[in-house]
Design an enzyme around this catalytic site. Structure first.
Site: not given
Length: 474
Positions: A232, A341, A396-399
């Site tokens: 993006e 990961n 690692h993000g919003a989930g």
């Protein structure tokens, strides 16, 4: 007359509850009614201790054979978990589903577990929960790393002001489509294929298994996966000058990517998970946490393969960023990359451990990372604080707050288009399973980890490309 020997008497001389005890009592009652109790107990103790001596006894042979057959049965080699759950820290406890906690509870019972933590974006996964961090002693868990080995974030910040992007959106869209490919099985052919030093990595020659994956790796180099993987364009804002990155206060065009090791990593994960399950037999509830001892050949093979997949995932991002940077004729002011990961050898509380971060960002003191929100929510460039309770990690993000199935069942295409329009985001591809409403509030997630990271800059998505159908890696 009937003797007075009971099961309790036989247990006292070494018998155990079960089929053998019942058979012994049956033989006692049918054949030894007139012998003194003391002599009978001595006889049956001898049968228990030396059953082979009674194989040809017309009365006791049946009991002797049963004892020998039971002794020769394959012993249960299922490993036992530790009693009770070792304490671990949960960040953003109010946002985490019960399934993720239950999975983490089980992971904390493994005999090799040293420490654990749950990040505020955690949700139920396969084996270790996504957003779970687990430190083990000299053991590696293939599903503690995950199927998409080395999945990572990469950010390039360009010397292009926001206004240029807004004036040339059509050009940026054209190049984004031209230089990216998404989804399971996607690859490049012929002259489209990229060249990269990772293809010469000696690890490809380490085993016949890895050697056979070289062609697939080359074909997929520079492609992106399905699911929540993306490339993006967006605008990154620095509220103040960052001395470490040497970036002045301001708003800049940036490229953000999220993807992993493609078919290479998925094949490695599947193969070594099977190997681990054959070697490490855990109870049913923990079966997907089967681990490999790093002192074994299998453990070393997986370690080599995992690191190769991590290097390959990084190379995929490098190919994408280099192609798009060249296409738009930009200069890169700064680049930040981090992976999840994965498993690392680290020192925790003075002890070397293997830290598995399955969907968690490394956040040791001073370490840079990127935590994305969703296709409409902002992401954050962060610097780690090195919090030991989090095992030097962050989200690692919003989930996810909705499963993919639930998202498809409850979100309409028109609702998704409306929220994209409200946020001024152009979307290319993506299924309803990746709709912004399927994710937790990134601002709440960030608020829950102020002890873990400092925010350096904020990234606003503007044009997002994902796999057309939300396909998974094969």
């Amino acid at each position: 007359m009937k003797n007075n020997i009971s099961g309790k008497h036989l247990i006292e001389i070494g018998y155990s509850e079960g089929k053998i005890l019942g058979l012994a009592l049956e033989i006692l009652n049918e054949n030894f009614s007139e012998i003194e109790e003391k002599e009978l107990l001595a006889l049956f103790k001898k049968v228990k201790d030396y059953p082979e001596s009674f194989l040809y006894d017309p009365v006791l042979d049946k009991l002797a054979k049963a004892m020998i057959e039971e002794a020769n049965l394959k012993s249960d080699d299922t490993m036992k978990l530790k009693e009770g759950v070792t304490a671990y820290t949960i960040f953003g406890e109010n946002y985490i589903e019960e399934g993720a906690r239950n999975q983490m509870d089980i992971a904390m019972k493994l005999p090799v577990t040293a420490a654990g933590a749950l990040m505020p974006d955690a949700h139920q996964g396969y084996g270790l929960p996504i957003g779970g961090v687990l430190a083990t002693r000299n053991a590696i868990i293939p599903y503690g790393v995950g199927v998409d080995i080395g999945c990572r974030m990469a950010l390039s910040i360009f010397d292009i002001p926001e206004e240029h992007y807004l004036a040339k959106e059509a050009m940026y869209k054209r190049e984004l489509i031209a230089f990216t490919k998404f989804g399971a099985g996607q690859n490049f052919k012929g002259k489209e294929r990229a060249d990269h030093a990772v293809l010469e990595n000696e690890a490809f020659k380490a085993t016949p298994f890895l050697k056979n994956l070289h062609e697939k790796a080359w074909a997929q180099l520079g492609t992106s996966g399905g699911g929540n993987h993306f490339v993006e364009w967006g605008i990154i804002e620095f509220a103040v000058r960052d001395e470490v990155l040497n970036v002045e206060k301001g708003r800049y065009l940036a490229l953000l990517t999220h993807s992993g090791s493609r078919g290479l990593g998925a094949t490695i994960a599947g193969h070594y998970t099977k190997v681990a399950k054959e070697i490490c037999k855990l109870p049913k509830e923990a079966i997907n946490l089967a681990y490999l001892d790093l002192n074994t050949a299998e453990g070393q093979e997986y370690w080599i393969a995992m690191n190769l997949a991590g290097d390959y995932a990084s190379a995929c991002h490098e190919v994408i960023h280099n192609r798009l940077t060249q296409a738009i004729g930009a200069r890169v002011l700064a680049k930040v990359e981090n992976h999840h990961n994965f498993a690392w050898k680290e020192v925790l509380n003075g002890e070397e451990v293997i830290v598995h971060r399955k969907g968690a960002t490394p956040a040791a003191k001073g370490v840079m990372g990127i935590i994305p929100g969703s296709m409409t929510a902002p992401g954050f460039l962060v610097r780690g604080k090195g919090e030991a309770r989090a095992i030097h990690s962050a989200s690692h993000g919003a989930g996810r707050q909705m499963s993919r199935t639930k998202a498809i069942q409850n979100i309409t295409r028109s609702e998704m288009k409306a929220i994209l329009k409200d946020h001024g985001v152009t979307l290319i591809g993506a299924g309803l399973d990746e709709a912004p409403m399927a994710y937790k509030d990134i601002h709440k997630v960030m608020a829950a980890q102020t002890d873990l990271v400092d925010v350096v800059a904020k990234f606003e998505p503007k044009m997002v490309r994902m796999a057309d159908d939300g396909s998974r890696e094969d």
